[in-house]
Design a protein around this motif. Structure first.
Motif, short mmCIF file in Angstrom:
data_model
loop_
_atom_site.label_atom_id
_atom_site.label_comp_id
_atom_site.label_asym_id
_atom_site.label_seq_id
_atom_site.Cartn_x
_atom_site.Cartn_y
_atom_site.Cartn_z
N VAL A 24 0.86 -1.18 0.00
CA VAL A 24 0.00 0.00 0.00
C VAL A 24 0.90 1.23 0.00
N VAL A 25 0.53 2.20 -0.83
CA VAL A 25 1.26 3.46 -0.89
C VAL A 25 0.37 4.53 -0.27
N THR A 26 0.94 5.31 0.64
CA THR A 26 0.19 6.35 1.32
C THR A 26 1.11 7.52 1.62
N TYR A 27 0.52 8.60 2.05
CA TYR A 27 1.29 9.74 2.54
C TYR A 27 1.10 9.85 4.05
N SER A 28 -0.15 9.99 4.49
CA SER A 28 -0.40 10.09 5.94
C SER A 28 -1.81 9.61 6.27
N ASP A 46 6.83 10.36 0.49
CA ASP A 46 7.06 11.62 1.20
C ASP A 46 8.21 12.41 0.59
N PRO A 47 7.91 13.20 -0.41
CA PRO A 47 8.97 14.00 -1.05
C PRO A 47 9.47 15.15 -0.18
N THR A 48 8.79 15.44 0.93
CA THR A 48 9.18 16.58 1.77
C THR A 48 10.00 16.19 2.99
N ALA A 49 10.13 14.90 3.26
CA ALA A 49 10.83 14.39 4.45
C ALA A 49 10.21 14.89 5.75
N ALA A 50 8.89 15.10 5.74
CA ALA A 50 8.16 15.51 6.94
C ALA A 50 8.06 14.33 7.90
N PRO A 51 7.87 14.60 9.19
CA PRO A 51 7.71 13.50 10.15
C PRO A 51 6.49 12.63 9.80
N GLU A 52 6.60 11.33 10.06
CA GLU A 52 5.50 10.41 9.79
C GLU A 52 4.39 10.62 10.81
N TYR A 53 3.16 10.68 10.35
CA TYR A 53 2.01 10.72 11.26
C TYR A 53 1.68 9.30 11.73
N ILE A 54 1.72 8.37 10.82
CA ILE A 54 1.53 6.96 11.13
C ILE A 54 2.91 6.32 10.97
N PRO A 55 3.51 5.80 12.03
CA PRO A 55 4.92 5.42 11.99
C PRO A 55 5.21 4.08 11.31
N SER A 56 4.71 3.88 10.12
CA SER A 56 4.92 2.61 9.42
C SER A 56 6.39 2.33 9.17
N ALA A 57 7.09 3.28 8.58
CA ALA A 57 8.52 3.07 8.30
C ALA A 57 9.32 3.01 9.59
N ALA A 58 9.03 3.92 10.50
CA ALA A 58 9.77 3.96 11.77
C ALA A 58 9.62 2.67 12.56
N GLU A 59 8.48 2.00 12.43
CA GLU A 59 8.23 0.76 13.16
C GLU A 59 8.63 -0.48 12.37
N GLY A 60 9.16 -0.29 11.16
CA GLY A 60 9.69 -1.41 10.40
C GLY A 60 8.71 -2.18 9.55
N VAL A 61 7.49 -1.65 9.36
CA VAL A 61 6.52 -2.33 8.49
C VAL A 61 6.30 -1.57 7.19
N SER A 67 11.64 9.76 -3.84
CA SER A 67 11.92 9.94 -5.27
C SER A 67 11.39 8.74 -6.04
N ALA A 68 11.28 8.92 -7.34
CA ALA A 68 10.83 7.83 -8.21
C ALA A 68 11.81 6.66 -8.17
N GLU A 69 13.08 6.96 -8.04
CA GLU A 69 14.09 5.90 -8.00
C GLU A 69 13.95 5.07 -6.72
N GLU A 70 13.75 5.74 -5.58
CA GLU A 70 13.54 5.01 -4.32
C GLU A 70 12.27 4.18 -4.40
#
Length: 135
Positions: A24-28, A46-61, A67-70
């Protein structure tokens, strides 16, 4: 990205999509929480590197991409099955998807009954620092 075959789907039943999707792709959105509950990787665009509202990446899921490359790299990893170990989903569910047993309404009703009977025991009597976790 021109080298990645991705389907974008809108206006469908969310539960059906979560069962059928690879990620799933999301922003917040809370869809990240739901996707992790279905053990689907979350891509936080997240092209702006803003803090995550829902910590999916921070929690490892999930993964944060800016960027398009990432994005293409993460999609490739997911499609190759190299994304997220199952124990990370279990830890995420234990922390954020508390007791998915279908009885949340009963627990909420019990708390409401308790508040009506004894506001002081729930912290709703104006006392500072009171809080209650639903069990």
């Amino acid at each position: 990205h021109p080298t990645v075959d991705v389907s974008v789907v809108r206006h469908e039943n969310l539960g059906d999509l979560l069962v059928a999707c690879d990620c799933v792709v999301t922003y917040s959105s809370t869809i990240g929480l739901e996707a992790a509950s279905f053990r689907r990787p979350v891509i936080v665009a997240d092209p702006t590197a803003a803090p995550e509202y829902i910590p999916s990446a921070a929690e490892g899921v999930g993964f944060r991409v800016s960027s398009a490359e990432e994005f293409a790299h993460v999609i490739g990893a997911i499609r190759a099955g190299r994304a997220i170990p199952s124990e990370r989903y279990a830890a995420f569910q234990a922390r954020y998807a508390y007791r998915q047993d279908g009885l949340a309404g009963f627990r909420i009703a019990d708390v409401c009954d308790e508040m009506v009977r004894s506001p002081a025991s729930t912290g709703l009597d104006g006392a500072a620092g009171s809080s209650r976790r639903l069990t």
